[in-house]
Scaffold this motif. Structure first.
Motif, PDB file in Angstrom:
ATOM      1  N   PHE A   1       0.820  -1.204   0.000  1.00 60.05           N
ATOM      2  CA  PHE A   1       0.000   0.000   0.000  1.00 60.05           C
ATOM      3  C   PHE A   1       0.859   1.262   0.000  1.00 60.05           C
ATOM      4  CE2 PHE A   1      -2.411  -3.421   1.968  1.00 60.05           C
ATOM      5  CZ  PHE A   1      -3.570  -3.406   1.205  1.00 60.05           C
ATOM      6  N   LEU A   2       2.013   1.213   0.671  1.00 56.34           N
ATOM      7  CA  LEU A   2       2.933   2.342   0.634  1.00 56.34           C
ATOM      8  C   LEU A   2       3.454   2.564  -0.789  1.00 56.34           C
ATOM      9  CD1 LEU A   2       2.831   2.070   3.762  1.00 56.34           C
ATOM     10  CD2 LEU A   2       5.276   2.621   3.762  1.00 56.34           C
ATOM     11  N   HIS A   3       3.777   1.468  -1.467  1.00 55.17           N
ATOM     12  CA  HIS A   3       4.266   1.597  -2.840  1.00 55.17           C
ATOM     13  C   HIS A   3       3.181   2.131  -3.774  1.00 55.17           C
ATOM     14  CE1 HIS A   3       7.664  -0.836  -1.413  1.00 55.17           C
ATOM     15  NE2 HIS A   3       8.299  -0.403  -2.475  1.00 55.17           N
TER      16      HIS A   3
ATOM     17  N   ARG B   1       3.945  10.417  -5.810  1.00 55.94           N
ATOM     18  CA  ARG B   1       5.363  10.770  -5.956  1.00 55.94           C
ATOM     19  C   ARG B   1       5.850  11.639  -4.802  1.00 55.94           C
ATOM     20  NH1 ARG B   1       7.532   6.945  -8.966  1.00 55.94           N
ATOM     21  NH2 ARG B   1       6.178   6.495 -10.733  1.00 55.94           N
ATOM     22  N   ALA B   2       5.145  11.571  -3.692  1.00 57.08           N
ATOM     23  CA  ALA B   2       5.529  12.306  -2.476  1.00 57.08           C
ATOM     24  C   ALA B   2       6.245  11.355  -1.526  1.00 57.08           C
ATOM     25  CB  ALA B   2       4.287  12.883  -1.799  1.00 57.08           C
ATOM     26  N   THR B   3       6.957  11.897  -0.578  1.00 52.27           N
ATOM     27  CA  THR B   3       7.565  11.065   0.455  1.00 52.27           C
ATOM     28  C   THR B   3       6.458  10.442   1.296  1.00 52.27           C
ATOM     29  OG1 THR B   3       9.548  12.444   0.569  1.00 52.27           O
ATOM     30  CG2 THR B   3       9.089  11.041   2.468  1.00 52.27           C
ATOM     31  N   VAL B   4       6.495   9.135   1.457  1.00 48.17           N
ATOM     32  CA  VAL B   4       5.460   8.401   2.188  1.00 48.17           C
ATOM     33  C   VAL B   4       6.059   7.845   3.476  1.00 48.17           C
ATOM     34  CG1 VAL B   4       3.849   6.456   2.106  1.00 48.17           C
ATOM     35  CG2 VAL B   4       4.324   7.771   0.022  1.00 48.17           C
ATOM     36  N   HIS B   5       5.344   8.015   4.578  1.00 48.52           N
ATOM     37  CA  HIS B   5       5.816   7.565   5.890  1.00 48.52           C
ATOM     38  C   HIS B   5       4.832   6.599   6.538  1.00 48.52           C
ATOM     39  CE1 HIS B   5       8.307  11.460   6.431  1.00 48.52           C
ATOM     40  NE2 HIS B   5       9.111  10.463   6.143  1.00 48.52           N
ATOM     41  N   LEU B   6       5.369   5.581   7.203  1.00 51.08           N
ATOM     42  CA  LEU B   6       4.598   4.725   8.102  1.00 51.08           C
ATOM     43  C   LEU B   6       5.268   4.814   9.464  1.00 51.08           C
ATOM     44  CD1 LEU B   6       2.341   2.516   8.437  1.00 51.08           C
ATOM     45  CD2 LEU B   6       4.177   0.843   8.106  1.00 51.08           C
ATOM     46  N   ALA B   7       4.492   5.159  10.496  1.00 57.27           N
ATOM     47  CA  ALA B   7       5.086   5.395  11.809  1.00 57.27           C
ATOM     48  C   ALA B   7       4.202   4.855  12.916  1.00 57.27           C
ATOM     49  CB  ALA B   7       5.322   6.894  12.024  1.00 57.27           C
ATOM     50  N   VAL B   8       4.830   4.574  14.049  1.00 52.78           N
ATOM     51  CA  VAL B   8       4.120   4.179  15.268  1.00 52.78           C
ATOM     52  C   VAL B   8       4.641   5.048  16.405  1.00 52.78           C
ATOM     53  CG1 VAL B   8       3.758   1.796  14.534  1.00 52.78           C
ATOM     54  CG2 VAL B   8       5.831   2.387  15.813  1.00 52.78           C
ATOM     55  N   ARG B   9       3.907   5.041  17.501  1.00 54.53           N
ATOM     56  CA  ARG B   9       4.360   5.786  18.679  1.00 54.53           C
ATOM     57  C   ARG B   9       5.242   4.899  19.537  1.00 54.53           C
ATOM     58  NH1 ARG B   9       2.949   6.219  23.910  1.00 54.53           N
ATOM     59  NH2 ARG B   9       1.109   4.867  23.616  1.00 54.53           N
TER      60      ARG B   9
ATOM     61  N   TYR C   1       2.898   5.858  -2.992  1.00 60.86           N
ATOM     62  CA  TYR C   1       4.009   6.615  -3.573  1.00 60.86           C
ATOM     63  C   TYR C   1       3.844   6.735  -5.088  1.00 60.86           C
ATOM     64  CZ  TYR C   1       8.490   7.805  -5.524  1.00 60.86           C
ATOM     65  OH  TYR C   1       9.469   8.416  -6.268  1.00 60.86           O
ATOM     66  N   GLY C   2       3.444   5.637  -5.728  1.00 62.91           N
ATOM     67  CA  GLY C   2       3.260   5.667  -7.168  1.00 62.91           C
ATOM     68  C   GLY C   2       2.208   6.675  -7.603  1.00 62.91           C
ATOM     69  N   ALA C   3       1.181   6.849  -6.771  1.00 62.87           N
ATOM     70  CA  ALA C   3       0.093   7.763  -7.110  1.00 62.87           C
ATOM     71  C   ALA C   3       0.432   9.217  -6.795  1.00 62.87           C
ATOM     72  CB  ALA C   3      -1.175   7.365  -6.353  1.00 62.87           C
TER      73      ALA C   3
ATOM     74  N   ALA D   1      -7.405  11.545  -0.029  1.00 64.59           N
ATOM     75  CA  ALA D   1      -8.131  10.394  -0.578  1.00 64.59           C
ATOM     76  C   ALA D   1      -7.199   9.202  -0.743  1.00 64.59           C
ATOM     77  CB  ALA D   1      -8.770  10.774  -1.908  1.00 64.59           C
ATOM     78  N   GLY D   2      -5.996   9.432  -1.251  1.00 64.86           N
ATOM     79  CA  GLY D   2      -5.039   8.344  -1.409  1.00 64.86           C
ATOM     80  C   GLY D   2      -4.609   7.751  -0.077  1.00 64.86           C
ATOM     81  N   LEU D   3      -4.396   8.601   0.906  1.00 64.87           N
ATOM     82  CA  LEU D   3      -4.024   8.136   2.238  1.00 64.87           C
ATOM     83  C   LEU D   3      -5.126   7.284   2.850  1.00 64.87           C
ATOM     84  CD1 LEU D   3      -2.364  11.363   3.671  1.00 64.87           C
ATOM     85  CD2 LEU D   3      -1.247   9.127   3.526  1.00 64.87           C
ATOM     86  N   GLN D   4      -6.352   7.729   2.725  1.00 63.02           N
ATOM     87  CA  GLN D   4      -7.469   6.999   3.327  1.00 63.02           C
ATOM     88  C   GLN D   4      -7.635   5.617   2.698  1.00 63.02           C
ATOM     89  OE1 GLN D   4     -10.410  10.026   2.613  1.00 63.02           O
ATOM     90  NE2 GLN D   4     -10.364  10.748   4.737  1.00 63.02           N
ATOM     91  N   VAL D   5      -7.481   5.532   1.387  1.00 66.82           N
ATOM     92  CA  VAL D   5      -7.587   4.238   0.712  1.00 66.82           C
ATOM     93  C   VAL D   5      -6.476   3.309   1.187  1.00 66.82           C
ATOM     94  CG1 VAL D   5      -7.376   3.068  -1.518  1.00 66.82           C
ATOM     95  CG2 VAL D   5      -8.775   5.132  -1.322  1.00 66.82           C
TER      96      VAL D   5
END
Length: 251
Positions: A95-97, A104-112, A100-102, A236-240
């Protein structure tokens, strides 16, 4: 400093001292000399020299051409086996890929992790906005989009600790507790957080929660130069992507 946290007394075990040496490395100290390692670990240089040799032989540390030491490949291999990596990152990766493909921004996955935001994964390209985060880095919760999402859903004691120490990372960082409280209320209401040059100049972010069932387990965000034009498309892309990760975790 690792030397303070990892300092060892005469009665500590070999294991404790070895861990103190490994704990001497952090985001600002990726390459250390023997003397620096001994000082930051709080152990005698002679002891450090012997233990470092054993850690190098095992692969936990590696010696550079200039004689300094860096974290070894074997630790990285073992780190990938940690449940937080093997589970969440593996499920989220497709989903991150896609995101990013949609975008072209820096994409982050993070936890606390405690009162900080731990970055588990990051994708970026040549045209992406420069960011300070790296995989494994920890940044303040109050100054990042993914951090604000995680802080909004954190226990009350964590929120109070963060609100009591709102350091300014840039001139635009939110440092007023009342302002941040209102932002966190909006995050819980709208399921989205944004920042505008609050962690680094020239970088804005938008982030959403990732849920396993009803529980927020991570945050997914993108970083761009300006949110005003593409906010709706990015959200919208983030939510999907976040919903897709959540479904994968549920399975």
């Amino acid at each position: 400093m690792a030397g303070v946290a990892g300092g060892s007394s005469a009665g500590e075990s070999v294991t404790s001292r070895s861990l103190a040496l490994l704990g001497a490395f952090d985001e600002e100290h990726r390459r250390l000399t023997l003397t620096e390692l001994a000082d930051r670990a709080g152990i005698p240089r002679s002891t450090a020299h012997r233990l470092i040799g054993e850690l190098v032989d095992w692969g936990a540390l590696a010696r550079s051409g200039d004689g300094s030491y860096v974290v070894g490949r074997r630790l990285w291999d073992i780190g990938l086996l940690a449940p937080v990596q093997a589970g969440l990152v593996e499920q989220a990766s497709p989903f991150l890929h896609d995101l990013y493909g949609a975008t072209r921004a820096t994409v982050h996955l993070a936890v606390r992790e405690g009162v900080e935001c731990l970055y588990l994964d990051r994708l970026r390209g040549h045209s992406s906005v420069p960011v300070v985060s790296t995989v494994g880095s920890r940044l303040p919760l109050h100054a990042t989009g993914v951090g604000k999402v995680l802080l909004a859903h954190a226990p009350r004691e964590v929120q109070l600790a963060v609100l009591g120490d709102l350091r300014a990372m840039t001139p635009y960082t939110v440092t007023q507790p009342g302002t941040l409280r209102r932002q966190l209320e909006a995050v819980r209401r709208d399921d989205v957080a944004t920042t505008a040059e609050e962690m680094s100049l020239g970088a804005c972010s938008i982030a959403v929660p990732v849920r396993r069932g009803d529980t927020v387990v991570a945050a997914l965000g993108v970083v761009v130069a300006d949110l005003r034009r593409d906010r709706t498309r990015l959200l919208a892309g983030l939510q999907v992507a976040a919903r897709g990760i959540g479904r994968s975790l549920g399975r």
